[in-house]
Design a protein around this motif. Structure first.
Motif, PDB file in Angstrom:
ATOM      1  N   PHE A  84       0.819  -1.212   0.000  1.00 61.27           N
ATOM      2  CA  PHE A  84       0.000   0.000   0.000  1.00 61.27           C
ATOM      3  C   PHE A  84       0.856   1.266   0.000  1.00 61.27           C
ATOM      4  N   ASN A  85       2.034   1.171   0.561  1.00 57.10           N
ATOM      5  CA  ASN A  85       2.958   2.304   0.484  1.00 57.10           C
ATOM      6  C   ASN A  85       3.350   2.570  -0.968  1.00 57.10           C
ATOM      7  N   ASN A  86       3.644   1.498  -1.707  1.00 60.10           N
ATOM      8  CA  ASN A  86       4.002   1.630  -3.122  1.00 60.10           C
ATOM      9  C   ASN A  86       2.809   2.056  -3.969  1.00 60.10           C
ATOM     10  N   ILE A  87       1.608   1.583  -3.597  1.00 58.34           N
ATOM     11  CA  ILE A  87       0.409   1.988  -4.336  1.00 58.34           C
ATOM     12  C   ILE A  87       0.188   3.489  -4.236  1.00 58.34           C
ATOM     13  N   SER A  88       0.383   4.049  -3.042  1.00 58.82           N
ATOM     14  CA  SER A  88       0.179   5.491  -2.866  1.00 58.82           C
ATOM     15  C   SER A  88       1.134   6.291  -3.732  1.00 58.82           C
ATOM     16  N   LEU A  89       2.380   5.848  -3.823  1.00 61.79           N
ATOM     17  CA  LEU A  89       3.371   6.555  -4.639  1.00 61.79           C
ATOM     18  C   LEU A  89       3.110   6.355  -6.130  1.00 61.79           C
ATOM     19  N   GLY A  90       2.826   5.109  -6.512  1.00 63.58           N
ATOM     20  CA  GLY A  90       2.555   4.827  -7.926  1.00 63.58           C
ATOM     21  C   GLY A  90       1.312   5.529  -8.433  1.00 63.58           C
ATOM     22  N   TRP A  91       0.277   5.576  -7.596  1.00 60.77           N
ATOM     23  CA  TRP A  91      -0.966   6.261  -7.958  1.00 60.77           C
ATOM     24  C   TRP A  91      -0.700   7.743  -8.216  1.00 60.77           C
ATOM     25  N   CYS A  92       0.104   8.359  -7.367  1.00 56.83           N
ATOM     26  CA  CYS A  92       0.448   9.773  -7.545  1.00 56.83           C
ATOM     27  C   CYS A  92       1.185   9.998  -8.862  1.00 56.83           C
ATOM     28  N   LEU A  93       2.120   9.117  -9.180  1.00 57.01           N
ATOM     29  CA  LEU A  93       2.889   9.265 -10.417  1.00 57.01           C
ATOM     30  C   LEU A  93       1.998   9.134 -11.652  1.00 57.01           C
ATOM     31  N   ILE A  94       1.069   8.186 -11.613  1.00 55.82           N
ATOM     32  CA  ILE A  94       0.135   8.018 -12.729  1.00 55.82           C
ATOM     33  C   ILE A  94      -0.732   9.255 -12.898  1.00 55.82           C
ATOM     34  N   LEU A  95      -1.195   9.803 -11.793  1.00 52.62           N
ATOM     35  CA  LEU A  95      -2.042  10.993 -11.848  1.00 52.62           C
ATOM     36  C   LEU A  95      -1.275  12.213 -12.350  1.00 52.62           C
ATOM     37  N   ILE A  96      -0.011  12.337 -11.947  1.00 53.27           N
ATOM     38  CA  ILE A  96       0.807  13.444 -12.452  1.00 53.27           C
ATOM     39  C   ILE A  96       0.973  13.323 -13.966  1.00 53.27           C
ATOM     40  N   PHE A  97       1.198  12.107 -14.432  1.00 50.77           N
ATOM     41  CA  PHE A  97       1.325  11.870 -15.876  1.00 50.77           C
ATOM     42  C   PHE A  97       0.034  12.250 -16.594  1.00 50.77           C
ATOM     43  N   MET A  98      -1.111  11.820 -16.050  1.00 50.34           N
ATOM     44  CA  MET A  98      -2.404  12.149 -16.656  1.00 50.34           C
ATOM     45  C   MET A  98      -2.664  13.652 -16.620  1.00 50.34           C
ATOM     46  N   ALA A  99      -2.236  14.293 -15.539  1.00 56.79           N
ATOM     47  CA  ALA A  99      -2.414  15.743 -15.432  1.00 56.79           C
ATOM     48  C   ALA A  99      -1.665  16.455 -16.543  1.00 56.79           C
ATOM     49  N   MET A 100      -0.416  16.040 -16.779  1.00 59.87           N
ATOM     50  CA  MET A 100       0.374  16.675 -17.830  1.00 59.87           C
ATOM     51  C   MET A 100      -0.231  16.430 -19.213  1.00 59.87           C
ATOM     52  N   MET A 101      -0.795  15.255 -19.415  1.00 62.46           N
ATOM     53  CA  MET A 101      -1.382  14.924 -20.705  1.00 62.46           C
ATOM     54  C   MET A 101      -2.664  15.727 -20.960  1.00 62.46           C
ATOM     55  N   MET A 102      -3.520  15.812 -19.952  1.00 61.62           N
ATOM     56  CA  MET A 102      -4.788  16.514 -20.114  1.00 61.62           C
ATOM     57  C   MET A 102      -4.610  18.034 -20.133  1.00 61.62           C
ATOM     58  N   ILE A 103      -3.766  18.546 -19.250  1.00 65.98           N
ATOM     59  CA  ILE A 103      -3.599  20.000 -19.148  1.00 65.98           C
ATOM     60  C   ILE A 103      -2.947  20.572 -20.396  1.00 65.98           C
ATOM     61  N   ASN A 104      -1.950  19.863 -20.931  1.00 69.05           N
ATOM     62  CA  ASN A 104      -1.240  20.359 -22.113  1.00 69.05           C
ATOM     63  C   ASN A 104      -1.846  19.876 -23.422  1.00 69.05           C
ATOM     64  N   ALA A 105      -2.894  19.038 -23.330  1.00 68.18           N
ATOM     65  CA  ALA A 105      -3.579  18.499 -24.515  1.00 68.18           C
ATOM     66  C   ALA A 105      -2.593  17.752 -25.419  1.00 68.18           C
ATOM     67  N   TYR A 106      -1.770  16.908 -24.805  1.00 65.64           N
ATOM     68  CA  TYR A 106      -0.810  16.083 -25.535  1.00 65.64           C
ATOM     69  C   TYR A 106      -1.352  14.669 -25.677  1.00 65.64           C
ATOM     70  N   GLY A 107      -0.798  13.941 -26.645  1.00 70.27           N
ATOM     71  CA  GLY A 107      -1.066  12.526 -26.751  1.00 70.27           C
ATOM     72  C   GLY A 107      -0.193  11.750 -25.783  1.00 70.27           C
ATOM     73  N   PHE A 108      -0.412  10.432 -25.739  1.00 73.20           N
ATOM     74  CA  PHE A 108       0.317   9.588 -24.789  1.00 73.20           C
ATOM     75  C   PHE A 108       1.827   9.632 -25.042  1.00 73.20           C
ATOM     76  N   GLY A 109       2.230   9.433 -26.294  1.00 73.77           N
ATOM     77  CA  GLY A 109       3.642   9.417 -26.633  1.00 73.77           C
ATOM     78  C   GLY A 109       4.317  10.746 -26.385  1.00 73.77           C
ATOM     79  N   LYS A 110       3.630  11.817 -26.746  1.00 75.84           N
ATOM     80  CA  LYS A 110       4.203  13.149 -26.556  1.00 75.84           C
ATOM     81  C   LYS A 110       4.345  13.477 -25.074  1.00 75.84           C
ATOM     82  N   THR A 111       3.408  12.998 -24.271  1.00 74.40           N
ATOM     83  CA  THR A 111       3.492  13.225 -22.821  1.00 74.40           C
ATOM     84  C   THR A 111       4.691  12.502 -22.225  1.00 74.40           C
ATOM     85  N   ILE A 112       4.933  11.258 -22.684  1.00 74.62           N
ATOM     86  CA  ILE A 112       6.115  10.517 -22.209  1.00 74.62           C
ATOM     87  C   ILE A 112       7.391  11.269 -22.573  1.00 74.62           C
TER      88      ILE A 112
END
Length: 225
Positions: free
Chosen positions: A154-182
């Motif tokens: 659960f410690n790793n889940i909390s950290l991994g969940w945050c990282l996934i959400l940060i990635f999604m935030a960058m993709m949605m906020i900047n209107a990028y595709g998946f590859g461009k966000t990476i």
């Protein structure tokens, strides 16, 4: 007039608290529906800086509480060696540097997000950390050593969940595709390293300059005496 002013102030304050509560509650939607949640957070004005700041502050306090209240079976802390300011900085500085670097990079390549949008999205993305870590640090005092696997998962889940959400935030906020966000996430991380190197170099030069003038001043005072 004063009576009317007081009434208006109460109405404004009530609306402020209601909006804060609604935007904070929206964090639960964001973490469970990251694509739609992050898009509406910025473009539909479903978020607020007040809620974002609260989440960041709660994350910092959770990190400190984790050091203090987690069972020694899972985290042995020597408080004589703990610097609280360093632990606070370990959350706030990477957050600030990430937002600045990501904004700087994406602005050059048609990113739609402003600096405030990136900060808000990143702040909301941190919400799973206190949401999971606070119950986890309480439960850690009820676990035996055999519960270490459960704690680590659960410690790793909390950290991994945050990282996934940060990635999604960058993709949605900047209107990028998946590859461009990476791609721009990697560039942002590289930019953070460059930024940290430059800042360390700058402060090193400042400290050396201060040390030189202090020694020069001492030498002058010594000769005058």
């Amino acid at each position: 007039m004063s009576y009317i002013t007081k009434k208006l102030n109460k109405i404004v304050q009530k609306e402020t608290y209601v909006r804060f509560g609604n935007t904070l509650k929206y964090a639960f939607y964001v973490i469970t529906h990251p694509a739609d949640g992050m898009w509406d957070l910025i473009h539909a004005k479903r978020g607020s800086y007040a809620a974002a700041n609260f989440i960041v502050i709660l994350t910092v306090f959770t990190h400190i509480w984790k050091l203090h209240f987690t069972s020694f079976l899972f985290q042995d802390v020597n408080w004589e060696e703990v610097n609280i300011l360093m632990h606070v900085a370990s959350i706030l500085l990477p957050l600030a540097i990430f937002c600045l670097c990501n904004w700087g990079v994406t602005t050059l390549f048609d990113g739609k997000g402003h600096l405030g949008d990136i900060y808000m999205g990143t702040a909301y993305a941190l919400f799973p950390y206190p949401l999971i870590q606070i119950p986890l640090l309480i439960l850690s005092n009820l676990f035996t050593y055999e519960g270490q696997t459960f704690y680590n998962v659960f410690n790793n889940i909390s950290l991994g969940w945050c990282l996934i959400l940060i990635f999604m935030a960058m993709m949605m906020i900047n209107a990028y595709g998946f590859g461009k966000t990476i791609l721009f996430t990697i560039i942002t991380l590289f930019g953070m390293l460059v930024f940290i190197f430059i800042m360390l170099l700058f402060f090193s030069m400042i400290s050396q300059g201060v040390a030189y003038f202090v020694s020069l001043g001492r030498e002058v005072m010594f000769r005058l005496n």
